[in-house]
Write a protein that holds these residues in place. Structure first.
Motif: not given
Length: 67
Positions: A38-54
């Protein structure tokens, strides 16, 4: 909070609790991210996952079972 239909990104916790309705744990999601399933992006200490990736991740299992 926006509904899942209007959100573009979810935190790992939101993905586990809202998208997967607690059927997958937060640590299991981090494992999928670390294995690049699953691809994600990290912004600061937060990891975000695109809903499209899920959606793509889940759809690969449905596509396989229909063959």
């Amino acid at each position: 909070m926006h509904s899942l239909n209007t959100r573009r990104y979810l935190t790992v916790k939101e993905a586990a609790t809202d998208y997967f309705e607690n059927l997958i744990s937060i640590s299991a999601l981090y494992n999928l991210i670390n294995k690049s399933e699953i691809k994600s992006i990290k912004i600061g200490h937060k990891t975000l996952i695109p809903v499209s990736e899920l959606n793509s991740y889940c759809n690969q299992f449905f596509d396989r079972s229909e063959s």
